[in-house]
Design a protein around this motif. Structure first.
Motif, PDB file in Angstrom:
ATOM      1  N   ILE A  41     -12.758  96.622 -46.174  1.00 37.51           N
ATOM      2  CA  ILE A  41     -13.340  97.512 -47.177  1.00 37.51           C
ATOM      3  C   ILE A  41     -13.194  96.913 -48.576  1.00 37.51           C
ATOM      4  CG2 ILE A  41     -13.355  99.897 -48.019  1.00 37.51           C
ATOM      5  CD1 ILE A  41     -11.663 100.318 -45.292  1.00 37.51           C
ATOM      6  N   GLU A 101     -17.355  97.599 -45.242  1.00 37.69           N
ATOM      7  CA  GLU A 101     -17.956  98.627 -46.089  1.00 37.69           C
ATOM      8  C   GLU A 101     -17.679  98.208 -47.524  1.00 37.69           C
ATOM      9  OE1 GLU A 101     -17.003 102.756 -45.280  1.00 37.69           O
ATOM     10  OE2 GLU A 101     -16.976 102.385 -43.119  1.00 37.69           O
ATOM     11  N   GLU A 123     -16.529  94.105 -39.273  1.00 36.60           N
ATOM     12  CA  GLU A 123     -17.343  95.161 -39.875  1.00 36.60           C
ATOM     13  C   GLU A 123     -16.849  95.405 -41.288  1.00 36.60           C
ATOM     14  OE1 GLU A 123     -17.288  98.730 -37.583  1.00 36.60           O
ATOM     15  OE2 GLU A 123     -18.329  97.794 -35.894  1.00 36.60           O
ATOM     16  N   TYR A 160     -23.869  99.212 -51.242  1.00 36.36           N
ATOM     17  CA  TYR A 160     -22.608  99.901 -51.464  1.00 36.36           C
ATOM     18  C   TYR A 160     -22.747 101.417 -51.357  1.00 36.36           C
ATOM     19  CZ  TYR A 160     -24.925  99.992 -56.035  1.00 36.36           C
ATOM     20  OH  TYR A 160     -25.839 100.138 -57.039  1.00 36.36           O
ATOM     21  N   LYS A 161     -21.572 102.052 -51.249  1.00 35.48           N
ATOM     22  CA  LYS A 161     -21.475 103.500 -51.432  1.00 35.48           C
ATOM     23  C   LYS A 161     -20.764 103.690 -52.766  1.00 35.48           C
ATOM     24  CE  LYS A 161     -19.786 103.831 -46.981  1.00 35.48           C
ATOM     25  NZ  LYS A 161     -19.208 104.539 -45.829  1.00 35.48           N
ATOM     26  N   LYS A 211     -11.444  96.989 -39.989  1.00 31.99           N
ATOM     27  CA  LYS A 211     -12.577  97.292 -40.864  1.00 31.99           C
ATOM     28  C   LYS A 211     -12.216  96.751 -42.239  1.00 31.99           C
ATOM     29  CE  LYS A 211     -15.895  99.679 -40.684  1.00 31.99           C
ATOM     30  NZ  LYS A 211     -16.385 101.020 -40.702  1.00 31.99           N
ATOM     31  N   SER A 271     -19.245 108.933 -52.019  1.00 32.94           N
ATOM     32  CA  SER A 271     -18.178 108.915 -51.022  1.00 32.94           C
ATOM     33  C   SER A 271     -16.948 109.699 -51.476  1.00 32.94           C
ATOM     34  CB  SER A 271     -17.797 107.479 -50.701  1.00 32.94           C
ATOM     35  OG  SER A 271     -17.493 106.786 -51.886  1.00 32.94           O
ATOM     36  N   TYR A 327     -17.603  99.546 -51.541  1.00 27.81           N
ATOM     37  CA  TYR A 327     -17.625 100.708 -52.441  1.00 27.81           C
ATOM     38  C   TYR A 327     -17.749 100.242 -53.883  1.00 27.81           C
ATOM     39  CZ  TYR A 327     -16.457 103.566 -48.480  1.00 27.81           C
ATOM     40  OH  TYR A 327     -16.512 104.201 -47.267  1.00 27.81           O
ATOM     41  N   ILE A 374     -15.165 106.386 -45.487  1.00 31.53           N
ATOM     42  CA  ILE A 374     -14.870 105.271 -44.577  1.00 31.53           C
ATOM     43  C   ILE A 374     -15.015 105.714 -43.116  1.00 31.53           C
ATOM     44  CG2 ILE A 374     -13.073 103.666 -43.796  1.00 31.53           C
ATOM     45  CD1 ILE A 374     -11.918 103.811 -46.647  1.00 31.53           C
ATOM     46  N   ASP A 375     -15.752 104.935 -42.361  1.00 27.84           N
ATOM     47  CA  ASP A 375     -15.929 105.237 -40.945  1.00 27.84           C
ATOM     48  C   ASP A 375     -14.837 104.492 -40.178  1.00 27.84           C
ATOM     49  OD1 ASP A 375     -16.711 105.683 -38.390  1.00 27.84           O
ATOM     50  OD2 ASP A 375     -18.487 104.398 -38.477  1.00 27.84           O
TER      51      ASP A 375
END
Ligand code: GDP
Ligand code: MG
Length: 421
Positions: A228, A338, A336, A365-366, A226, A393, A340, A218-219
């Motif tokens: 997620i 992300e 933003e 995705y990661k 953020k 990740s 997974y 995770i950034d």
């Protein structure tokens, strides 16, 4: 391939230096903690040394010699043959003079053998533990190797024997044959006549690390909040993994975390997340649509991280698949995100391929791999990374929240795939 060493006060600082010099494609090969020595050691700090590499496109100045590699070492490997494979001696006890084939055989006989059902091999394990020294050696002879690299020939008999053993170990660990061939093809290009066993091992190790790439977690540096998302089949560990990760960020980094759950198919699913939310004293909302999701985020928009739990579903259920896609695509563009994809290391290869394809359609995705504690063969992790092309990740190895999770440890996984502990 460019390979270099970087030092820093922390592992992260050393990795950052590597990235600055080599670019974002830099991959960490090894991390070493250097404890201060000598009388003044109390005044000195521990430093971390990271060996990082960058894969460049291979350029052959001599196309003819490249063509000659057609005589591939591993093509002669007959895995049907029930031949016992042995590992050469470990570096400390090895003669500095090149061993003759018979001396080599004698030495090898003293070592444990890889036979069916007995995968552990002390010689190989010791060598893998010594990889950092090996990488070091390779660094110092790097320049010379660059020239030798162009003369591509087949390896010595002991080299060939060793390649066979690595080949078989990778297959035993469920690395797909196609990928094993790919690794060996690439490794052969830099092996040469009389390549030492150490050189072969560290070459294969490096090729594999580069293929797995640098893990990408995770950034937290972007703007908040953020969002997620955790997606993936039922029962792989999405909710448990959210709790582990959220807890790390909240407890270790003091970040504000909140939870949303779109897993409304089972009452028990929302209750499970609620328990973790209560423990972490974090807000939680249940959402049924993208509109509700955006409204719920709005209420906690000063939080750092908002974790969205989702329902697992059979990858054959198209309606649920479409709903999930709509939900993620419906996230307000101001935020933003992300995504997974959570996968269990215990799932069969064929099923994993299908899952990866279906979820690719939902979002970029990661990958998180769970339940590493429930399997002894990690080949699928390697196969799926290469097949999906997505970043790795995190990996989880048990049910304990929050402890049983770590950033994907590429070095550890590659060592295990090559027969290490
Ligand atoms: N052995 C093991 N079990 C895990 C791991 N992660 C999750 N689990 C267990 O897998 C089961 C399903 O987890 P859950 O988080 O509910 O999965 P979800 O349906 O994807 O949300 C639970 O019993 C978890 O404790 C892991 O890394 N190792
Ligand atoms: Mg769940």
């Amino acid at each position: 391939m460019t390979i270099n060493k970087y030092q820093g006060k922390t592992k992260e600082e050393a990795i950052e230096k590597a990235k600055q010099e080599l670019g974002p494609g830099a991959v960490v090969m090894n991390v070493r903690e250097i404890k201060p020595k000598g009388m003044l050691k109390v005044f000195k700090e521990t430093v971390y040394e990271v060996t990082a590499a960058l894969e460049e496109k291979e350029v052959f100045t001599n196309p003819l010699s490249a063509l000659n590699t057609a005589a591939k070492m591993h093509e002669g490997i007959n895995l049907a043959a029930d031949e016992k494979l042995q590992v050469p001696k470990t570096p400390e006890t090895q003669n500095t003079a090149a061993p003759t084939a018979s001396a080599f055989r004698q030495e090898a006989e003293m070592k444990s053998e890889v036979t069916h059902g007995e995968r552990r091999n002390d010689g190989l394990e010791k060598r893998l533990e010594d990889l950092s020294n090996m990488l070091e050696k390779q660094l110092s002879v790097g320049e010379k190797r660059k020239e030798e690299k162009l003369e591509m020939q087949t390896a010595s008999p002991e080299g060939l024997q060793f390649v066979k053993m690595l080949y078989r170990t990778l297959l035993e660990n469920d690395v797909n044959e196609k990928f094993v061939n790919q690794i060996m093809d690439e490794a052969e290009k830099v092996m040469h006549n009389g390549s030492s066993v150490d050189y072969i091992l560290s070459t294969v190790y490096q090729k594999m690390i580069l293929k797995l790439g640098q893990p990408n977690t995770i950034d937290t540096t972007g703007k908040k909040p953020k969002i997620i998302f955790f997606i993936g089949p039922t029962g792989v560990g999405k909710t448990t993994t959210i709790a582990k990760i959220a807890s790390k960020y909240k407890v270790d980094e003091g970040m504000k975390v909140a939870f949303l759950t779109a897993d409304t198919y089972r009452i028990a699913a929302t209750e499970q997340l609620r328990v973790y939310a209560n423990i972490l004293d974090a807000p939680m909302s249940i959402i049924y649509s993208a509109e509700e999701m955006n409204a719920a985020i709005e209420r906690v928009n000063d939080y750092h991280l908002i974790f969205v739990d989702t329902a697992g579903f059979s990858h054959k259920n198209e309606a649920q698949c479409g709903d999930m896609k709509k939900m993620i695509a419906g996230l307000d563009e101001a935020y933003e995100k992300e995504v997974y994809l959570v996968l269990s290391a215990t799932t069969k290869y064929k099923d994993l391929l299908e899952i990866v394809d279906i979820y690719r359609d939902i979002a970029d995705y990661k990958i998180i791999f769970t339940k590493l504690d429930e399997t002894t063969t990690f080949g699928n992790i390697f196969n799926i990374k290469l097949y999906a092309g997505a970043s790795l990740s995190y990996m989880t190895n048990g049910q304990n929240v929050p402890d049983d999770i770590e950033e994907f440890n590429t070095q550890k996984i590659v060592k295990q795939l090559l027969g290490g502990r």
